[in-house]
Each structure stands twice: as C-alpha cells, then as structure tokens.
Design an enzyme around this catalytic site. Structure first.
Site, PDB file in Angstrom:
ATOM      1  N   GLY A  71      35.047  -2.073  42.728  1.00  0.00           N
ATOM      2  CA  GLY A  71      34.121  -2.243  41.613  1.00  0.00           C
ATOM      3  C   GLY A  71      33.769  -1.312  41.413  1.00  0.00           C
ATOM      4  CB  THR A  72      31.201   0.346  43.498  1.00  0.00           C
ATOM      5  OG1 THR A  72      30.311  -0.618  43.786  1.00  0.00           O
ATOM      6  CG2 THR A  72      30.479   1.621  43.270  1.00  0.00           C
ATOM      7  CD  GLN A 178      29.883 -11.970  38.347  1.00  0.00           C
ATOM      8  OE1 GLN A 178      30.436 -12.354  38.631  1.00  0.00           O
ATOM      9  NE2 GLN A 178      29.027 -10.573  39.859  1.00  0.00           N
ATOM     10  CB  SER A 198      35.306  -5.878  42.204  1.00  0.00           C
ATOM     11  OG  SER A 198      35.722  -6.693  43.759  1.00  0.00           O
ATOM     12  CG  HIS A 200      35.089  -9.127  46.690  1.00  0.00           C
ATOM     13  ND1 HIS A 200      32.953  -9.509  47.270  1.00  0.00           N
ATOM     14  CD2 HIS A 200      34.466  -7.683  45.801  1.00  0.00           C
ATOM     15  CE1 HIS A 200      32.406  -8.846  46.136  1.00  0.00           C
ATOM     16  NE2 HIS A 200      33.290  -8.058  45.905  1.00  0.00           N
ATOM     17  CB  THR A 236      46.895   6.259  53.266  1.00  0.00           C
ATOM     18  OG1 THR A 236      46.964   7.315  53.070  1.00  0.00           O
ATOM     19  CG2 THR A 236      48.170   5.145  53.802  1.00  0.00           C
ATOM     20  CB  CYS A 324      10.360 -11.933  47.966  1.00  0.00           C
ATOM     21  SG  CYS A 324       9.040 -11.807  48.374  1.00  0.00           S
TER      22      CYS A 324
END
Lengths: 385, 285
Positions: A71-72, A178, A198, A200, A236, A324
């Site tokens: 995706g990136t 998504q 994407s 995955h 490739t 966090c």
C-alpha cells in the site's frame, strides 16, 4: 493458549489455500519472468493471471493494474506521479485522517513548495465536503483521500470527492487498502484515477500490493530501472507473492457477501454487548457508514495499553489509538481529528474482525473485557470505582 | 510490543498499595487526563520520626506507569521523608529491572508525585499538584515541560540527544516544535561538560569573500531557518546578495502565509543578523 486474532486491519493471516498456491514458485518455478528461457519466461503468464484476479476485485481492466511492494508504495507512486506529471500545478489536497503513507508524502511535498490543504472530519469521522469545495481549484494537481479509515472503519464518499476533483481538472487517488475485500470496490463506479491496495490486508502475503492506474491517465514511474510492469514499475517481479495476492483477491471477492452478513453481525454483537455491559463507553466512527469488520470503542478514564496487555493475557489481539502503545506520546491523529475528548481518546481500542473470526471468539471477548475495564478503573484516580 | 521486564509485568498485574490512604497527611498529584498519564499519591507520616508509615497510589496510564507507581510505594514505605525525597527516577527504573527508553517518563512521574506529596505534608496536608518551584521557562507547550525539568532529566540520566529527552520527559513528543529548543539546552549542557572544546576561529562576516558570504548565509538558512519553516510546511531559498541586502524567496506554506512578512523580518532577518552580521537586511524576492 489459543490466539483470538481481532487485529485484521493491521494485518491478516495468510489464508492456507493462498499459501499452497505460492509454494511451488519458491521450490520449483523460481525463474525470472524476464528471462528468455521457457523456465523463467513462462512465469509471465502466471503474473498475468494474478493481474486478472486483482483487476476483477476492483472491476478494472488488467492492463490498468501494476504490482507494487504494498500500500505504501502505491500511495507514493500515485501522488508523486500526479505532481510530476503536472509540474505547473502546485496544490494538493488530502484529509486529516489518512494513513501516514499518504499524510507524510503530502507533508514532504508541502515542505518542498506545494500548497497543502488537509480536509478535516466531524466527530463521526465524516469528510468535510464544504471545506473541500472551498479549497479545490484549477491549481490542484491531486486529491488523495482514503476509501475507508483503518482505525474507525468510516467510509468516505469517494465517488463524490472524485467527481468534484475532476470538475477542476485534478486527479483523484484513493487509498483503498482497508476497503478492498471488505466492501465492494468498483473503481469504474467511483471513477478514480489511482487506487492503491495491499495483499496482506486480505489474507494474502505481506510485501505485495497493487496500484490501479486508470487507462489514459498521465503516469510517471516511482521505481525506475528495468522494464518490468510495462515500464511502469521496475524491479524483478515477486512471483510467489503475486501469485498469492491474485488468489487472495479472488477469494476476497468470493467472500465479500460474508462480510456484509456474518462478519458484520459478529461485530454488531460485540458492540451491543460491550455498550450494554460497560458504563462510560462510546463507539468512535460513523456507525451508519462503516466497514463491516471494524469496531473502535473508547473506555473512559483508563488507558489503552493497559487494556491491551490484559487482553493479551487472554490471548486476545486488538490495537489501541492510545499514545502509549506507539511511543508517539500523543493519541491517534484520527481520533484527535475527530475531536474525541482526551479521557476517551487514550482509552480507545480497535477490534477488527475477519472471515476467520468465530462466534465463540467474540463471546470470549464479551466475557472477559468488562472485568478488565473494572479492574483498571479501580486503579484510576479519575473514576470512583 | 514493549520489552517489559517480569518485574514490570508483576507490578502491573498485581499492583501494590492501590487506593487512597485515609486521613492522609500528604497528597501529591502529577499529570492529567490530557497528557495520557496521571498519578495521585497519598501518604501517612509519623509526626515524630517523619517515617512514611503508609502510602497508596492511583494511576491512569499504561503498564509501565502503573508498575512505576506500585514499585515506588514499596520503596518509599518505611523511609523517612528525608530518605524518600532522595529517590530518583533512575532508582525507580532500577527497582523494576529496567524500563523501555520511551517509557522512562513514567518513572519521572513517580519521582515528581512523591516530591509533591512530601511538599503537601510540609504545608499541612493540602493536596499539591506537582509543578516547578521557580518560574522556569516552558519549553514544550504540548506537555507543559519546563527548562528545569529537562535539565534535571539530562543531568540525572546523562542524556545526549533530543530523542533521549523526549523519552524521559515527553518534551518534543507531540508537535515537535520545541525540538530545536531542546537541542539548544543539550548544547549548553554538553558545552559545560566539555570545557576544553576549542572555539573555532571566527572571521567577521564583512571580511569574507563573496562566495564565502553566500555559503555562510546558505549554511544558516539550512541549519537554523529551514528546519523551523519546514515544521509549518514551508521553506526558503536565497535569491541574491547585494552588499548587505539579502534577497530570499519564501516557499510552500510560508509563501501564502499572512504572517510571512513577520517571519521574514523577525525570524529570518534576526537570525542572520545574530549569527552573521548585524548590518544584514532581508528582502522578499
């Protein structure tokens, strides 16, 4: 301990049928698809088959699809192609809730002389169409907004956004990472110029994706080098992954009705039960217009990482928009853009289901989560236990 | 996934001394809902011996925040106020085995809450919210972190980089605008610790050749000015130098910014004057 995997917007399990299809391309047919010899060269046909499978998921023509590393890469390729193909246009538009793969590229361009408008969202995460109409002009090179949000599942009106972009001569790109495989993604219907997806996120292997480039749209490659992908993406071809992605896309299309029915009903059950059993809880996102597998909830007065760690003890995998968990110290940019109050933003948890999720798994979460929340609230200085 | 020690996990899952001491002699608070972590300590002190006889905590925060608070109560219990006030954040981290770098601020929070609780006792028991005693300059607006807090963290933990400071104090962890200021504090501290560092010989700007002048200006633009403009989505380029007149062009977000004239005069102009020559004048191309 049995793992209950409810973090499918982060990544998914590679489906066993997909893996089986991939293995021969590691062990037996490892040739380079660019080779003259039949052994390698015949892998070209294999890649073309996969291209057809991916195209079908998007209702695209196979020649409008290039394979990428994910995706990136698709996002970077589309945005840089648009601005480099229209060098006189110096304006780009995106939204405040994009994935960093889009947001950071836009900010990079802004620091190199581009005007950037970041469209806000309302408290439900809905795209601010009025603000968008105001800033869009003839100088806009590209409008890039996601199809569905990874954190809340909120679906954007991409068809309308694309139509407006085209009315001013701008290109439209959507990050459909998504959305693809969870809701119908017909790129002809929304009339997008670029769509990145994407593998995955739809039970295919990691490290592979695709970019849809509408026929006739100006294009400049991002990765330069060899002549692969019809000179549109050098490098490739990752044959085993492309094969796996093709089958994953075919399976995703076949299982699409399951998302709108069974997966959605499990998600709704989880949402209803948690809201009923746990006080000071709210759902984040546009519940009217949301991916069927995603549930983002905030539990007031406690912190997300602590919740995740107790869930982890039960083998339950979820994620949080709390500061966090990421080390970034600030809660999720998506929740902040929505104006979610801090006491709720820090305590947000995202459950994302898949077609492999079972009723039993959801019942386990419903059973253990109220106790975890009560335990943490008993320690919190903000909440009378 | 954080690499938490077994000790951290134990204190997180089985926190000691949770709650509020009844009829507390001192109450110390630090943090807020907005910051994402907050700690409230209550203590019972023996008036004659000044020994902390009981201590309890309530924490809003992640696993390391809860564990830091829990272990702190164990460390402070039975100590005199004098002894307890010497507990540093490093002691708290050591007691837990270790804490991930990015979580060190949790231990700092413990130290600060204890400091506030002791102060509260000294002042007659009224709850005290931790804050800096002197009017120390606020460096990080997002988390309200002062220069003094940063200096303390730098000295106690021997920090060298801005990233370290962020891990220990949270300063610079949100919008990042204060990173330059944090670097300047570090530069000052490090300069003191390395007194033998040779000062480079500096020739006055006016005596430089034209190419040297241009390079000097570009150097200041690259190192001092662009990084700050980049944060607001803008940039700058040098167009011309004629005598003392520096002509520049603002780019990106700065070009369309209504405050661009202010930026030019007060920031770009002043920086060049301070760093190079007070006679320099900046003009927009």
């Amino acid at each position: 301990m049995k793992v209950i995997y409810l973090d499918n917007n982060a990544t998914t399990r590679t489906s066993p049928e997909v893996l089986v299809k991939m293995i021969p391309y590691f062990t037996d047919f490892y040739g380079n698809a660019s080779s003259i010899h039949t052994f390698g060269g015949s892998n070209k046909h294999v890649i073309e088959k996969a291209r057809g499978q991916v195209a079908k998921l998007l209702n695209a023509n196979p020649k409008e699809i290039i394979f990428t590393s994910g995706g990136t890469e698709g996002d970077s390729t589309a945005i840089f192609s648009a601005v480099n193909s229209y060098p006189r246009k110096k304006h780009i538009i995106t939204s405040a809730v994009e994935h960093p793969a889009v947001l950071e590229v836009c900010k990079f361009l802004a620091s190199h002389g581009y005007r950037l408008d970041i469209i806000g969202v309302d408290e439900y995460g809905r795209f601010n169409m009025e603000q968008y109409k105001k800033v869009l002009d003839e100088d806009t090179a590209i409008v890039t907004t996601m199809w569905a949000n990874s954190e809340t599942g909120t679906i954007f009106p991409v068809k309308e956004i694309a139509e407006l972009a085209h009315s001013k001569g701008a290109l439209f790109h959507t990050d459909a990472v998504q959305a693809a495989g969870k809701i119908p993604t017909d790129v002809k219907d929304i009339n997008a110029d670029f769509v990145s997806i994407s593998s995955h996120k739809m039970h295919g292997p990691k490290g592979t994706g695709a970019l849809y480039i509408k026929d006739g749209v100006r294009f400049m490659p991002f990765m330069r080098g060899g002549h692969q992908e019809n000179l549109r993406r050098a490098g490739t071809e990752n044959v085993p992954n492309i094969v796996g992605f093709g089958y994953a896309a075919e399976l995703a299309l076949a299982h699409l009705p399951e998302y709108t029915e069974r997966v959605k009903s499990l998600r709704d059950l989880l949402e209803t039960e948690l809201l009923a059993q746990i006080p000071d809880t709210k759902v984040n996102g546009d519940t009217e217009n949301r991916l069927p597998n995603t549930l983002n909830m905030s539990f007031g007065y406690i912190e997300g990482e602590s919740i995740l760690m107790f869930l982890d003890e039960e083998g339950i995998c979820a994620s949080s928009g709390s500061a966090c968990t990421t080390g970034s110290l600030e809660p999720s940019h998506v929740l902040r853009a929505m104006g979610v109050p801090f006491q709720f933003a820090h305590g947000s948890i995202r459950f994302s289901l898949s077609r492999f999720t079972t009723l039993e798994e959801i019942q386990t979460v419903i059973k253990v989560l109220p106790g975890i929340i009560a335990r943490l609230r008993a320690i919190s200085p903000f909440k009378k236990a | 996934m954080w690499d938490y020690t077994d000790k951290v996990l134990d204190h997180f899952k089985n926190p000691r001394n949770v709650g509020v001491v009844e009829n507390a002699d001192g109450t110390g608070q630090v943090g807020s809902l907005i910051c994402g972590d907050a700690l409230k300590l209550t203590i019972k002190v023996n008036k004659e011996t000044e020994v902390i006889e009981d201590i309890k905590f309530q924490t809003f925060g992640c696993a390391s925040a809860i564990a830091s608070s829990s272990v702190l109560t164990e460390m402070a219990k039975g100590k005199t106020l004098e002894e307890a006030s010497k507990i540093t954040n490093q002691d708290i981290a050591n007691a837990l085995g270790s804490l991930p770098e990015a979580k060190m601020h949790c231990s700092v929070m413990g130290m600060e809450a204890l400091e506030a609780a002791i102060k509260s006792y000294r002042q007659g028991g009224k709850p005290v919210v931790f804050e800096q005693t002197q009017e120390s300059k606020v460096i990080c607006q997002c988390f309200n972190i002062t220069e003094e807090m940063i200096l303390k963290a730098v000295h106690v933990n021997h920090l060298n980089t801005v990233e370290d400071v962020t891990h220990f104090t949270k300063a610079g962890g949100a919008c990042g605008k204060c990173k330059v200021a944090i670097q300047e504090i570090l530069d000052k501290v490090l300069a003191c610790e390395l007194p033998n560092k040779k000062q480079e010989e500096k020739r006055p700007f006016s005596s430089l050749t034209i190419v040297e002048k241009i390079k000097a200006i570009e150097n200041i633009l690259d190192t001092e000015i662009k990084p700050k403009l980049n944060q607001d989505g803008g940039s700058i380029e040098l167009v011309d130098l004629n005598g003392n007149i520096v002509t520049v062009r603002l780019l990106g977000g700065c070009a369309s910014c209504i405050a661009s004239q202010m930026t030019l005069k007060n920031f770009v102009g002043k920086t060049l004057q301070d760093k190079l020559d007070k006679n320099l004048e900046v003009k927009q191309a």
